[in-house]
Design a protein around this motif. Structure first.
Motif, mmCIF file in Angstrom:
data_model
loop_
_atom_site.group_PDB
_atom_site.id
_atom_site.type_symbol
_atom_site.label_atom_id
_atom_site.label_comp_id
_atom_site.label_asym_id
_atom_site.label_seq_id
_atom_site.Cartn_x
_atom_site.Cartn_y
_atom_site.Cartn_z
ATOM 1 N N VAL A 58 0.579 -1.630 -0.212
ATOM 2 C CA VAL A 58 0.374 -0.013 0.261
ATOM 3 C C VAL A 58 1.257 1.596 -0.155
ATOM 4 C CG1 VAL A 58 -1.735 -1.185 1.391
ATOM 5 C CG2 VAL A 58 -0.786 -0.157 2.816
ATOM 6 N N THR A 59 0.886 1.804 -1.296
ATOM 7 C CA THR A 59 1.636 2.730 -1.583
ATOM 8 C C THR A 59 1.041 4.202 -1.741
ATOM 9 O OG1 THR A 59 4.532 3.931 -2.034
ATOM 10 C CG2 THR A 59 2.725 2.668 -3.377
ATOM 11 N N ASN A 60 1.638 6.098 -1.412
ATOM 12 C CA ASN A 60 1.216 7.068 -1.918
ATOM 13 C C ASN A 60 2.016 7.026 -2.392
ATOM 14 O OD1 ASN A 60 -0.925 6.742 0.259
ATOM 15 N ND2 ASN A 60 0.331 8.356 1.786
ATOM 16 N N GLN A 61 1.904 7.907 -3.619
ATOM 17 C CA GLN A 61 2.609 8.388 -4.990
ATOM 18 C C GLN A 61 2.360 8.748 -5.653
ATOM 19 O OE1 GLN A 61 5.959 6.930 -6.256
ATOM 20 N NE2 GLN A 61 4.923 5.241 -3.694
ATOM 21 N N ARG A 62 2.399 9.776 -4.905
ATOM 22 C CA ARG A 62 1.643 11.893 -5.319
ATOM 23 C C ARG A 62 2.264 11.925 -6.354
ATOM 24 N NH1 ARG A 62 2.067 16.230 -0.447
ATOM 25 N NH2 ARG A 62 4.398 16.098 0.008
ATOM 26 N N GLY A 63 3.978 11.453 -7.135
ATOM 27 C CA GLY A 63 4.419 12.506 -7.773
ATOM 28 C C GLY A 63 3.026 12.563 -9.119
ATOM 29 N N CYS A 98 -1.960 5.227 -4.482
ATOM 30 C CA CYS A 98 -2.824 5.939 -4.369
ATOM 31 C C CYS A 98 -1.817 7.583 -4.685
ATOM 32 C CB CYS A 98 -2.696 6.488 -2.932
ATOM 33 S SG CYS A 98 -3.394 7.996 -2.934
ATOM 34 N N PRO A 99 -2.357 7.674 -5.862
ATOM 35 C CA PRO A 99 -1.856 8.653 -6.911
ATOM 36 C C PRO A 99 -2.126 9.956 -6.955
ATOM 37 C CG PRO A 99 -3.561 8.164 -8.141
ATOM 38 C CD PRO A 99 -3.406 7.256 -6.969
ATOM 39 N N HIS A 100 -3.259 10.385 -5.810
ATOM 40 C CA HIS A 100 -3.391 11.417 -5.623
ATOM 41 C C HIS A 100 -2.515 12.828 -4.699
ATOM 42 C CE1 HIS A 100 -7.193 8.911 -5.776
ATOM 43 N NE2 HIS A 100 -7.019 9.723 -6.801
ATOM 44 N N GLU A 104 -7.229 15.083 -1.662
ATOM 45 C CA GLU A 104 -8.309 14.722 -2.675
ATOM 46 C C GLU A 104 -8.557 13.777 -2.681
ATOM 47 O OE1 GLU A 104 -5.200 15.345 -6.097
ATOM 48 O OE2 GLU A 104 -5.859 17.631 -6.273
ATOM 49 N N CYS A 105 -8.968 12.673 -1.993
ATOM 50 C CA CYS A 105 -8.950 11.357 -1.712
ATOM 51 C C CYS A 105 -9.108 10.843 0.057
ATOM 52 C CB CYS A 105 -8.211 10.751 -2.859
ATOM 53 S SG CYS A 105 -6.279 10.637 -1.950
ATOM 54 N N GLY A 106 -10.052 9.933 -0.621
ATOM 55 C CA GLY A 106 -9.970 9.179 0.969
ATOM 56 C C GLY A 106 -8.608 7.617 0.584
ATOM 57 N N CYS A 107 -8.311 7.284 0.038
ATOM 58 C CA CYS A 107 -6.805 6.196 -0.091
ATOM 59 C C CYS A 107 -5.614 7.086 0.650
ATOM 60 C CB CYS A 107 -6.705 5.952 -1.644
ATOM 61 S SG CYS A 107 -6.502 7.082 -2.944
ATOM 62 N N ARG A 108 -5.300 8.378 0.420
ATOM 63 C CA ARG A 108 -3.820 8.824 0.307
ATOM 64 C C ARG A 108 -3.873 8.181 2.029
ATOM 65 N NH1 ARG A 108 0.422 11.238 -1.107
ATOM 66 N NH2 ARG A 108 1.719 12.224 0.500
ATOM 67 N N PRO A 110 -2.328 9.020 5.945
ATOM 68 C CA PRO A 110 -2.129 8.626 6.921
ATOM 69 C C PRO A 110 -4.413 8.269 6.736
ATOM 70 C CG PRO A 110 -2.799 10.984 7.464
ATOM 71 C CD PRO A 110 -2.704 10.391 6.068
ATOM 72 N N LEU A 111 -5.462 8.132 5.526
ATOM 73 C CA LEU A 111 -6.603 7.988 6.026
ATOM 74 C C LEU A 111 -6.261 6.281 5.104
ATOM 75 C CD1 LEU A 111 -8.143 10.664 3.559
ATOM 76 C CD2 LEU A 111 -8.192 10.428 6.164
ATOM 77 N N PRO A 112 -7.503 5.568 5.679
ATOM 78 C CA PRO A 112 -7.260 4.400 5.062
ATOM 79 C C PRO A 112 -7.884 3.334 3.945
ATOM 80 C CG PRO A 112 -9.215 4.356 6.723
ATOM 81 C CD PRO A 112 -8.912 5.963 6.242
ATOM 82 N N GLY A 113 -7.916 4.959 2.633
ATOM 83 C CA GLY A 113 -8.548 3.500 2.072
ATOM 84 C C GLY A 113 -7.409 2.750 1.000
ATOM 85 N N LEU A 114 -6.711 2.866 1.549
ATOM 86 C CA LEU A 114 -5.964 1.553 -0.010
ATOM 87 C C LEU A 114 -5.628 0.018 1.366
ATOM 88 C CD1 LEU A 114 -2.515 3.191 -0.353
ATOM 89 C CD2 LEU A 114 -4.435 2.802 -1.802
ATOM 90 N N LEU A 115 -6.145 0.206 2.414
ATOM 91 C CA LEU A 115 -6.482 -1.063 3.213
ATOM 92 C C LEU A 115 -7.601 -1.234 3.494
ATOM 93 C CD1 LEU A 115 -3.721 0.688 4.672
ATOM 94 C CD2 LEU A 115 -4.358 -0.727 6.253
ATOM 95 N N THR A 116 -8.647 -0.339 3.239
ATOM 96 C CA THR A 116 -9.929 -1.059 3.059
ATOM 97 C C THR A 116 -10.177 -1.532 1.869
ATOM 98 O OG1 THR A 116 -10.541 1.335 2.641
ATOM 99 C CG2 THR A 116 -10.875 0.399 4.936
ATOM 100 N N ALA A 117 -9.396 -0.550 0.488
ATOM 101 C CA ALA A 117 -10.103 -1.633 -1.181
ATOM 102 C C ALA A 117 -9.204 -3.049 -1.119
ATOM 103 C CB ALA A 117 -9.494 -0.395 -2.198
ATOM 104 N N ALA A 118 -8.532 -3.028 0.016
ATOM 105 C CA ALA A 118 -7.727 -4.435 0.024
ATOM 106 C C ALA A 118 -8.872 -5.300 0.620
ATOM 107 C CB ALA A 118 -6.407 -4.569 0.230
#
Length: 194
Positions: A58-63, A98-100, A104-108, A110-118
């Protein structure tokens, strides 16, 4: 570990600073050649695979949001990561990105969106027998928000930080070793440093 649970079944892992060398602040890994595995990281993933644990990146990639790289660049970096892990007979079960930009989102994290998507995609993931491992407090906060055990990685020789993490470890291999051993014995100590 949380009371009543004796085994961590799903390992959520951050990428930069957890599996691979972290780029300097403000920089991003946008090309496969820039990705360098941290010592022991591939072996830790292999240990998890051999123990039958699910491993989810689970990785943030706002680049991407900043226009510094594309989604295709991130995919190419992850293909390189998969190839490097394969060289050590290791693999990831899934990758969530998370590319955001911030806010801008609920997945970045410290939000749990990436984990809850899994957790939506893999219906058998139970946050009560899952762990989030990362090198920043935002990783810890994402795990807490998703209801998982949390481990903050701090590097060798550093004293435990002021953190809300359940445990602090020097690196991924130390964290995995503790969690797999503790799963066998039925206990994981809160607030431990390994």
């Amino acid at each position: 570990m949380k009371a009543g649970h004796a085994e961590v079944r799903t390992f959520f892992l951050d990428r930069d600073g957890t599996l691979n060398a972290k780029p300097p602040d403000g920089r991003y890994i946008g090309h496969p050649a820039e990705l360098i595995l941290l010592p022991g990281a591939a072996e830790a993933v292999r240990e998890l695979n051999a123990a039958g644990r699910r491993v989810v990146l689970v990785t943030n990639q706002r680049g991407v949001a900043r226009g510094l790289m594309t989604g295709a660049d991130v995919a190419a970096v992850h293909a390189r990561l998969a190839a490097l892990l394969r060289e050590h007979d290791a693999f990831l079960d899934a990758v969530y990105v998370c590319p955001h930009e911030v806010g801008e989102c609920g997945c970045r994290k410290p939000l749990p969106g990436l984990l809850t998507a899994a957790m939506r995609d893999f219906r058998d993931i139970d946050p009560a027998d899952s762990v989030m491992i990362g090198d920043t407090e935002s990783d810890v906060m994402a795990g807490k928000a998703a209801g998982t055990l949390t481990v903050l990685l701090q590097g060798p020789g550093k004293p435990p930080a002021n953190t809300v993490a359940d445990m602090v470890a020097t690196d991924l291999r130390a964290a995995v070793g503790l969690l797999l051993t503790s799963s066998k014995s039925g206990c994981v100590s809160k607030g431990g440093f390994v």
